[in-house]
Design a protein around this motif. Structure first.
Motif, PDB file in Angstrom:
ATOM      1  N   HIS A  32       0.840  -1.200   0.000  1.00 39.78           N
ATOM      2  CA  HIS A  32       0.000   0.000   0.000  1.00 39.78           C
ATOM      3  C   HIS A  32       0.873   1.246   0.000  1.00 39.78           C
ATOM      4  O   HIS A  32       2.089   1.169   0.209  1.00 39.78           O
ATOM      5  N   SER A  39      -5.110   3.248  -0.279  1.00 34.52           N
ATOM      6  CA  SER A  39      -4.844   1.855  -0.622  1.00 34.52           C
ATOM      7  C   SER A  39      -4.709   0.985   0.626  1.00 34.52           C
ATOM      8  O   SER A  39      -5.101  -0.184   0.626  1.00 34.52           O
ATOM      9  N   THR A  62       2.198   5.447  -3.967  1.00 35.47           N
ATOM     10  CA  THR A  62       1.694   4.410  -4.865  1.00 35.47           C
ATOM     11  C   THR A  62       2.719   4.015  -5.925  1.00 35.47           C
ATOM     12  O   THR A  62       2.790   2.847  -6.310  1.00 35.47           O
ATOM     13  N   ASP A  79      -6.062  -0.371  -4.884  1.00 39.96           N
ATOM     14  CA  ASP A  79      -5.626   0.993  -5.167  1.00 39.96           C
ATOM     15  C   ASP A  79      -6.573   1.676  -6.141  1.00 39.96           C
ATOM     16  O   ASP A  79      -7.402   1.050  -6.791  1.00 39.96           O
TER      17      ASP A  79
END
Length: 201
Positions: A32, A39, A62, A79
């Motif tokens: 994450h 996420s 990300t 995500d």
């Protein structure tokens, strides 16, 4: 949001990936974008609904997480479509489901988790504009008007659609609407975070 995996995970649809998660939760890993990121929270919500625990790997954003997912460094990620749509379309990662109540036009083949796999499941990433406390009312009104105009702009809508997302309706882009939304979201996510415990896995 989308539930995705590394390209070599030996499953091909949402039913299979959830079964795999249940059978491999003790050794499976998910990445994450950092503790408390969208996420991270998405996966915490998913694990809570499934009654599972899984090892989480925090990244500094990300980008680094996606790079490692592409190279098989961990198993799963939940995500935003803005980060996963192109990777899914190019078959660089596997996409299994979206977390919204309805399918995403840019990823029409992905079912919703709510459609049967996890009834009632819904997670959406959202963004807001903030200003210093005490901003004059006329300045606030100008910002709101500019935001609402942008959300109706055809080019903005087209660009959002290409990324698998869509702008909020203009009547929800107000300070009052944001306040009401926050008041609903804070307790919802507070319960998820509390259930995850201090480790955040």
């Amino acid at each position: 949001m989308t539930l995705v995996s590394k390209p070599t995970l030996p499953v091909n649809n949402v039913t299979e990936v959830l079964a795999w998660m249940r059978s491999n939760s003790d050794k499976a890993t998910y990445g994450h974008a950092g503790i408390g990121s969208a996420s991270h929270l998405c996966m915490l919500m998913l694990l809570k609904e499934l009654g599972l625990q899984m090892n989480g790997i925090p990244y500094r954003g990300t980008g680094p997480a996606m790079n490692d997912l592409l190279s098989d460094q961990f198993d799963l990620m939940c995500d935003q479509t803005t980060n996963t749509t192109n990777q899914i379309k190019e078959a660089k990662i596997k996409g299994f489901a979206v977390t919204t109540k309805s399918r995403v036009p840019s990823l029409p083949d992905l079912p919703t988790l709510d459609s049967g796999a996890i009834k009632g499941f819904e997670v959406s990433a959202w963004h807001a504009l903030w200003a210093p406390k005490g901003l004059p009312k006329d300045a606030t009104n100008k910002l709101v008007a500019a935001l609402q105009a942008a959300l109706k702009d055809a080019k903005v809508i087209e660009r959002f659609a290409s990324l698998g997302t869509e702008p909020v309706k203009a009547d929800l882009a107000t300070p009052a609407a944001l306040k009401a939304y926050l008041e609903a979201e804070v307790p919802r996510w507070g319960a998820v975070i509390k259930a995850a415990g201090a480790k955040g896995n």
